[in-house]
Design a protein around this motif. Structure first.
Motif, PDB file in Angstrom:
ATOM      1  N   MET A  44      42.195  24.284  35.914  1.00 47.74           N
ATOM      2  CA  MET A  44      40.818  24.511  36.067  1.00 47.74           C
ATOM      3  C   MET A  44      39.657  23.803  36.311  1.00 47.74           C
ATOM      4  SD  MET A  44      42.001  27.432  35.757  1.00 47.74           S
ATOM      5  CE  MET A  44      40.000  28.131  36.201  1.00 47.74           C
ATOM      6  N   VAL A  45      39.835  22.442  36.877  1.00 50.43           N
ATOM      7  CA  VAL A  45      39.200  21.541  37.211  1.00 50.43           C
ATOM      8  C   VAL A  45      38.415  22.180  38.722  1.00 50.43           C
ATOM      9  CG1 VAL A  45      40.739  19.958  38.937  1.00 50.43           C
ATOM     10  CG2 VAL A  45      38.554  19.169  38.008  1.00 50.43           C
ATOM     11  N   VAL A  46      39.316  23.014  39.153  1.00 50.05           N
ATOM     12  CA  VAL A  46      38.979  23.795  40.459  1.00 50.05           C
ATOM     13  C   VAL A  46      37.548  24.461  40.451  1.00 50.05           C
ATOM     14  CG1 VAL A  46      41.034  23.705  41.237  1.00 50.05           C
ATOM     15  CG2 VAL A  46      40.248  25.836  40.108  1.00 50.05           C
ATOM     16  N   SER A  47      37.007  24.804  39.093  1.00 51.30           N
ATOM     17  CA  SER A  47      35.959  25.746  38.719  1.00 51.30           C
ATOM     18  C   SER A  47      34.842  24.770  39.457  1.00 51.30           C
ATOM     19  CB  SER A  47      35.815  26.002  37.548  1.00 51.30           C
ATOM     20  OG  SER A  47      35.685  24.841  36.609  1.00 51.30           O
ATOM     21  N   LYS A  48      34.593  23.476  39.550  1.00 53.84           N
ATOM     22  CA  LYS A  48      33.884  22.771  39.905  1.00 53.84           C
ATOM     23  C   LYS A  48      33.085  23.139  41.397  1.00 53.84           C
ATOM     24  CE  LYS A  48      32.204  17.910  40.590  1.00 53.84           C
ATOM     25  NZ  LYS A  48      31.153  18.257  41.852  1.00 53.84           N
ATOM     26  N   SER A  49      34.074  23.845  42.083  1.00 54.45           N
ATOM     27  CA  SER A  49      33.564  24.208  43.588  1.00 54.45           C
ATOM     28  C   SER A  49      34.168  25.619  43.722  1.00 54.45           C
ATOM     29  CB  SER A  49      33.851  23.322  44.680  1.00 54.45           C
ATOM     30  OG  SER A  49      35.266  23.162  44.820  1.00 54.45           O
ATOM     31  N   TYR A  50      35.357  26.053  43.196  1.00 52.81           N
ATOM     32  CA  TYR A  50      35.895  27.291  43.750  1.00 52.81           C
ATOM     33  C   TYR A  50      36.660  27.613  42.588  1.00 52.81           C
ATOM     34  CZ  TYR A  50      38.609  29.962  47.119  1.00 52.81           C
ATOM     35  OH  TYR A  50      39.464  31.021  47.609  1.00 52.81           O
ATOM     36  N   PRO A  51      36.092  28.635  41.684  1.00 52.19           N
ATOM     37  CA  PRO A  51      36.446  29.161  40.205  1.00 52.19           C
ATOM     38  C   PRO A  51      37.743  29.938  40.524  1.00 52.19           C
ATOM     39  CG  PRO A  51      34.148  29.173  40.361  1.00 52.19           C
ATOM     40  CD  PRO A  51      34.562  28.891  41.731  1.00 52.19           C
ATOM     41  N   THR A  52      37.734  31.001  41.538  1.00 44.71           N
ATOM     42  CA  THR A  52      38.821  31.798  41.720  1.00 44.71           C
ATOM     43  C   THR A  52      39.821  31.420  42.768  1.00 44.71           C
ATOM     44  OG1 THR A  52      37.954  32.865  43.772  1.00 44.71           O
ATOM     45  CG2 THR A  52      37.061  33.634  41.588  1.00 44.71           C
ATOM     46  N   PHE A  53      40.116  30.120  42.621  1.00 43.22           N
ATOM     47  CA  PHE A  53      41.025  29.534  43.908  1.00 43.22           C
ATOM     48  C   PHE A  53      42.504  30.049  43.401  1.00 43.22           C
ATOM     49  CE2 PHE A  53      44.082  25.967  44.825  1.00 43.22           C
ATOM     50  CZ  PHE A  53      43.897  25.960  46.351  1.00 43.22           C
ATOM     51  N   TRP A  54      42.975  29.911  41.867  1.00 49.62           N
ATOM     52  CA  TRP A  54      44.285  30.141  41.825  1.00 49.62           C
ATOM     53  C   TRP A  54      44.625  31.800  41.919  1.00 49.62           C
ATOM     54  CZ3 TRP A  54      46.539  25.740  42.521  1.00 49.62           C
ATOM     55  CH2 TRP A  54      45.974  25.001  41.804  1.00 49.62           C
ATOM     56  N   ASN A  55      43.596  32.686  41.706  1.00 46.55           N
ATOM     57  CA  ASN A  55      43.732  34.041  41.772  1.00 46.55           C
ATOM     58  C   ASN A  55      43.903  34.350  43.162  1.00 46.55           C
ATOM     59  OD1 ASN A  55      43.510  34.400  39.076  1.00 46.55           O
ATOM     60  ND2 ASN A  55      41.396  34.791  38.939  1.00 46.55           N
TER      61      ASN A  55
ATOM     62  N   LEU B  74      45.026  32.403  45.706  1.00 42.86           N
ATOM     63  CA  LEU B  74      46.326  31.846  46.222  1.00 42.86           C
ATOM     64  C   LEU B  74      47.283  33.057  45.624  1.00 42.86           C
ATOM     65  CD1 LEU B  74      46.749  28.117  45.734  1.00 42.86           C
ATOM     66  CD2 LEU B  74      45.747  29.483  47.659  1.00 42.86           C
ATOM     67  N   GLU B  75      47.112  33.632  44.489  1.00 48.96           N
ATOM     68  CA  GLU B  75      48.267  34.385  44.040  1.00 48.96           C
ATOM     69  C   GLU B  75      48.302  35.755  45.070  1.00 48.96           C
ATOM     70  OE1 GLU B  75      49.401  34.240  39.443  1.00 48.96           O
ATOM     71  OE2 GLU B  75      47.144  34.563  39.729  1.00 48.96           O
ATOM     72  N   SER B  76      46.973  36.128  45.306  1.00 54.56           N
ATOM     73  CA  SER B  76      46.679  37.278  46.142  1.00 54.56           C
ATOM     74  C   SER B  76      47.593  37.293  47.485  1.00 54.56           C
ATOM     75  CB  SER B  76      45.194  37.601  46.358  1.00 54.56           C
ATOM     76  OG  SER B  76      44.612  36.752  47.224  1.00 54.56           O
ATOM     77  N   ILE B  77      47.601  35.947  48.195  1.00 55.75           N
ATOM     78  CA  ILE B  77      48.422  35.820  49.270  1.00 55.75           C
ATOM     79  C   ILE B  77      49.619  35.655  49.299  1.00 55.75           C
ATOM     80  CG2 ILE B  77      46.293  35.204  50.600  1.00 55.75           C
ATOM     81  CD1 ILE B  77      47.341  32.359  50.545  1.00 55.75           C
ATOM     82  N   GLY B  78      50.302  35.424  47.849  1.00 60.38           N
ATOM     83  CA  GLY B  78      51.774  35.258  47.759  1.00 60.38           C
ATOM     84  C   GLY B  78      52.275  34.130  47.079  1.00 60.38           C
ATOM     85  N   PHE B  79      51.300  33.151  46.453  1.00 65.55           N
ATOM     86  CA  PHE B  79      51.904  32.120  45.887  1.00 65.55           C
ATOM     87  C   PHE B  79      52.414  32.596  44.507  1.00 65.55           C
ATOM     88  CE2 PHE B  79      49.637  29.738  49.032  1.00 65.55           C
ATOM     89  CZ  PHE B  79      50.092  28.389  48.941  1.00 65.55           C
ATOM     90  N   LYS B  80      53.567  32.076  43.995  1.00 70.77           N
ATOM     91  CA  LYS B  80      53.805  32.326  42.697  1.00 70.77           C
ATOM     92  C   LYS B  80      53.752  31.318  41.591  1.00 70.77           C
ATOM     93  CE  LYS B  80      58.018  33.992  44.706  1.00 70.77           C
ATOM     94  NZ  LYS B  80      59.484  33.898  45.227  1.00 70.77           N
ATOM     95  N   ILE B  81      52.493  31.678  40.498  1.00 64.16           N
ATOM     96  CA  ILE B  81      51.849  30.726  39.795  1.00 64.16           C
ATOM     97  C   ILE B  81      52.338  31.124  38.380  1.00 64.16           C
ATOM     98  CG2 ILE B  81      49.876  29.777  38.963  1.00 64.16           C
ATOM     99  CD1 ILE B  81      48.665  30.313  41.785  1.00 64.16           C
ATOM    100  N   THR B  82      52.635  30.113  37.541  1.00 59.63           N
ATOM    101  CA  THR B  82      52.898  30.311  36.005  1.00 59.63           C
ATOM    102  C   THR B  82      51.846  29.638  35.237  1.00 59.63           C
ATOM    103  OG1 THR B  82      54.847  28.985  36.096  1.00 59.63           O
ATOM    104  CG2 THR B  82      55.178  31.252  36.538  1.00 59.63           C
ATOM    105  N   LYS B  83      51.082  30.016  34.320  1.00 54.45           N
ATOM    106  CA  LYS B  83      50.341  29.219  33.463  1.00 54.45           C
ATOM    107  C   LYS B  83      50.794  28.961  32.183  1.00 54.45           C
ATOM    108  CE  LYS B  83      46.783  31.646  36.071  1.00 54.45           C
ATOM    109  NZ  LYS B  83      45.770  32.757  36.082  1.00 54.45           N
TER     110      LYS B  83
END
Length: 407
Positions: free
Chosen positions: A385-396, A398-407
């Motif tokens: 979640m360090v990505v929220s510094k510049s791009y809070p929705t980054f992981w979402n 990526l999922e929307s274009i097909g990346f498979k992410i498990t938290k």
């Protein structure tokens, strides 16, 4: 929070709406604080811009900007010209290790009242706002462009404007030009001749005006990397982007031609198309766009392309020492990389280790730059979640274009 990116295949065609540029947003937020007649659209939803917004409304007392380096520099200048306001500007442990002396000395030369609370040359700093009447100041030209922009952003509120002399070779010119272009957009006159930048005092009655922030090119870099690593024929459309952007990182469109990625602009969007594959070595001087060095390095590593990147001296004073961080993590993945204090040299590698855990070092760009590797191999991102510094929705996104992410 750690996340695991499984080996992924993305959609052949996809589109993403990216939030406003952090660089443009933070400049315009400061200008809006100086000129309340301005209205802003598509402001960045990044932590840095949210911190900037909050800090600008603080009348006095302690202002904590955490890891936000841009905010630290811009607010140091801003509070210096806020007559009658007294603040102590502080930040995270890492922020207290990032130098501010060059900017403080320049502001003191203009008459500012700034003192160090703990260590000489570093935050936290105490600022007593006052009217500044001096207008001539000099800075070494190879310092962070944010020091230069900080002075230019407040220049129109100085009684006599500013005449800023830059000594030596100027780096990060696009960011300086971005600042001057935004000043021009709101009617503030400036000139940039040779090594002297002049900004005139601002208009007394600013007319109401609405400005729209262009989306962030640094954030677009991760999709350029994804397109480069993807199969031929993959298309990703990003909005809102201009072909004649003010942002230095828009050089991505040219750089990624090397990897077979074209950029097609249409209205307010750009479509990235993977058209061919290329394994030729890459040599670049990134002195005008150092923030995309991590993305480019990971792209080259993923594709087995050697690269030599220079002009990276400012990376050592970012959220972490980005050169050391890159070396550590790429070597964990099985790569071979050499660094100096201003360059990196990546050797070609045909193997990438699986399920390596990537440390992010409190640096948003580390998390995002390494994510595209999931197109080649499963990977773990620490403190994701360090990505929220510049791009809070980054992981979402990526999922929307097909990346498979498990938290």
């Amino acid at each position: 929070m750690h996340i695991t990116l499984q080996k992924s295949i993305i959609a052949k065609q996809s589109s993403i709406q990216i939030t406003g540029s952090k660089s443009e947003s933070n400049r315009l937020l400061l200008l809006k604080a100086l000129y309340p007649e301005l209205s802003l659209n598509n402001v960045s939803n990044s932590d840095d811009s949210n911190l900037m917004t909050h800090a600008l409304t603080t009348d006095s007392g302690l202002v904590d900007i955490n890891h936000a380096g841009t905010a630290m520099r811009f607010l140091t200048a801003y509070f210096s010209v806020q007559e009658g306001r007294e603040v102590t500007l502080t930040g995270s442990k890492r922020m207290k290790e990032r130098p501010i002396k060059v900017l403080v000395e320049a502001l003191r030369e203009l008459g500012a009242d700034i003192s160090y609370v703990e260590n000489e040359g570093f935050p936290p700093i105490k600022i007593k706002g006052k009217r500044l009447t001096k207008h001539k100041v000099a800075l070494k030209a190879n310092v962070s462009s944010q020091y230069i922009s900080a002075l230019l952003l407040i220049a129109s509120k100085l009684e006599n404007g500013i005449e800023l002399t830059l000594e030596g070779e100027i780096t990060s010119v696009p960011y300086i030009k971005m600042t001057l272009s935004l000043l021009e957009e709101i009617g503030i006159e400036s000139s940039f001749n040779g090594n002297i930048i002049t900004v005139k005092p601002g208009v007394k009655n600013q007319q109401p005006k609405t400005l729209t922030v262009e989306s962030d090119w640094s954030s677009a870099s991760y999709y350029y990397s994804i397109a480069a690593i993807s199969e031929i024929g993959t298309e990703i459309t990003l909005s809102s982007y201009k072909e004649n952007s003010l942002q230095g990182d828009s050089v991505l469109a040219d750089i990624y031609k090397h990897f077979g990625v074209s950029s097609v602009f249409n209205n307010n969007s750009v479509t990235l198309k993977k058209e061919f594959s290329n394994v030729e070595p890459l040599t670049l001087n990134l002195k005008n766009a150092p923030d995309i060095a991590q993305t480019i390095t990971v792209t080259c590593f993923a594709l087995g392309i050697p690269c030599d990147l220079t002009g990276l001296h400012t990376l050592k004073i970012k959220e972490t020492d980005r050169l050391v961080a890159l070396k550590n993590e790429i070597e964990k993945l099985g790569g071979n990389i050499e660094i100096t204090d201003k360059s990196l040299h990546l050797s070609a590698s045909n193997t990438i280790k699986e399920m390596v855990s990537i440390e992010t070092y409190h640096d948003h760009r580390m998390g995002m730059a390494f994510a595209p590797l999931a197109l080649k191999t499963p990977i773990i991102i620490e403190d994701a979640m360090v990505v929220s510094k510049s791009y809070p929705t980054f992981w979402n996104d990526l999922e929307s274009i097909g990346f498979k992410i498990t938290k």
